[in-house]
Design a protein around this motif. Sequence first.
Motif, mmCIF file in Angstrom:
data_model
loop_
_atom_site.group_PDB
_atom_site.id
_atom_site.type_symbol
_atom_site.label_atom_id
_atom_site.label_comp_id
_atom_site.label_asym_id
_atom_site.label_seq_id
_atom_site.Cartn_x
_atom_site.Cartn_y
_atom_site.Cartn_z
ATOM 1 N N VAL A 1 0.862 -1.184 0.000
ATOM 2 C CA VAL A 1 0.000 0.000 0.000
ATOM 3 C C VAL A 1 0.895 1.230 0.000
ATOM 4 C CG1 VAL A 1 -1.784 1.263 1.270
ATOM 5 C CG2 VAL A 1 -1.759 -1.253 1.324
ATOM 6 N N ARG A 2 0.632 2.136 -0.941
ATOM 7 C CA ARG A 2 1.437 3.350 -1.045
ATOM 8 C C ARG A 2 0.508 4.546 -1.281
ATOM 9 N NH1 ARG A 2 4.887 1.834 -4.850
ATOM 10 N NH2 ARG A 2 6.567 1.470 -3.403
ATOM 11 N N ARG A 3 0.760 5.601 -0.555
ATOM 12 C CA ARG A 3 -0.017 6.824 -0.745
ATOM 13 C C ARG A 3 0.445 7.524 -2.015
ATOM 14 N NH1 ARG A 3 -1.296 11.531 3.614
ATOM 15 N NH2 ARG A 3 -2.718 12.649 2.263
ATOM 16 N N VAL B 1 -4.688 6.145 -3.212
ATOM 17 C CA VAL B 1 -3.864 5.074 -2.678
ATOM 18 C C VAL B 1 -3.572 4.070 -3.791
ATOM 19 C CG1 VAL B 1 -3.782 3.184 -0.998
ATOM 20 C CG2 VAL B 1 -4.909 5.330 -0.402
ATOM 21 N N GLU B 2 -2.330 3.629 -3.853
ATOM 22 C CA GLU B 2 -1.923 2.614 -4.826
ATOM 23 C C GLU B 2 -1.809 1.273 -4.118
ATOM 24 O OE1 GLU B 2 2.252 1.373 -6.914
ATOM 25 O OE2 GLU B 2 1.765 3.493 -6.868
ATOM 26 N N ARG C 1 -3.960 0.588 7.086
ATOM 27 C CA ARG C 1 -2.966 1.205 6.190
ATOM 28 C C ARG C 1 -3.633 1.979 5.050
ATOM 29 N NH1 ARG C 1 2.318 -0.732 7.310
ATOM 30 N NH2 ARG C 1 2.232 -2.484 8.749
ATOM 31 N N LEU C 2 -4.757 1.457 4.539
ATOM 32 C CA LEU C 2 -5.494 2.190 3.511
ATOM 33 C C LEU C 2 -6.013 3.510 4.068
ATOM 34 C CD1 LEU C 2 -7.543 -0.652 1.783
ATOM 35 C CD2 LEU C 2 -5.746 0.744 0.740
ATOM 36 N N ALA D 1 -3.064 5.839 4.569
ATOM 37 C CA ALA D 1 -2.515 6.310 3.296
ATOM 38 C C ALA D 1 -3.445 7.300 2.615
ATOM 39 C CB ALA D 1 -2.248 5.120 2.365
ATOM 40 N N ALA D 2 -4.742 7.082 2.735
ATOM 41 C CA ALA D 2 -5.700 7.992 2.105
ATOM 42 C C ALA D 2 -5.737 9.329 2.822
ATOM 43 C CB ALA D 2 -7.086 7.367 2.085
#
Length: 147
Positions: A53-55, A60-61, A130-131, A134-135
């Motif tokens: 998970v990447r912001r 979010v990716e 984490r989502l 990240a969001a």
Amino acid sequence: MTDFTNPVARRTARLLAERYGSPLARNVTALLDGEGLLAQAANRINAAFPVWVRRRSIGVELDVTSLVSALVLSLAAEAAEDPEGIGQELADLYAASGPERDERVLRLLERLGGANMLLATADTRDLADRLHAAAGPHIPQQRPEVA
């Protein structure tokens, strides 16, 4: 150089400025960051097929490379056993349209191992946390129900 919101971009700008001067560092960093090349490190969610998970600036990716890689390797194994058969099946799939194409894709995915991921409860909570993190502020907070 503090106007970059991405910490990786801020560090990049500082390093480039030390070597090449501030104006060039600022321009190069803005270009690289705008292209997504200075992405922050991703958080790994453990599962049979890990998810990262990447912001990103627009949301979010989710990186599911391990799942897609497993499907591609399964397809390659089938192609090694029957190159003409799988080649014809893929050509037929490409030529199909609408519901027929969807059905062919689903059958192929299921035969290759499926595209669904099962996460343990703890991993599911970790992914949700984490989502949400990240969001950031883009997700409106739920209001508690009024009794």
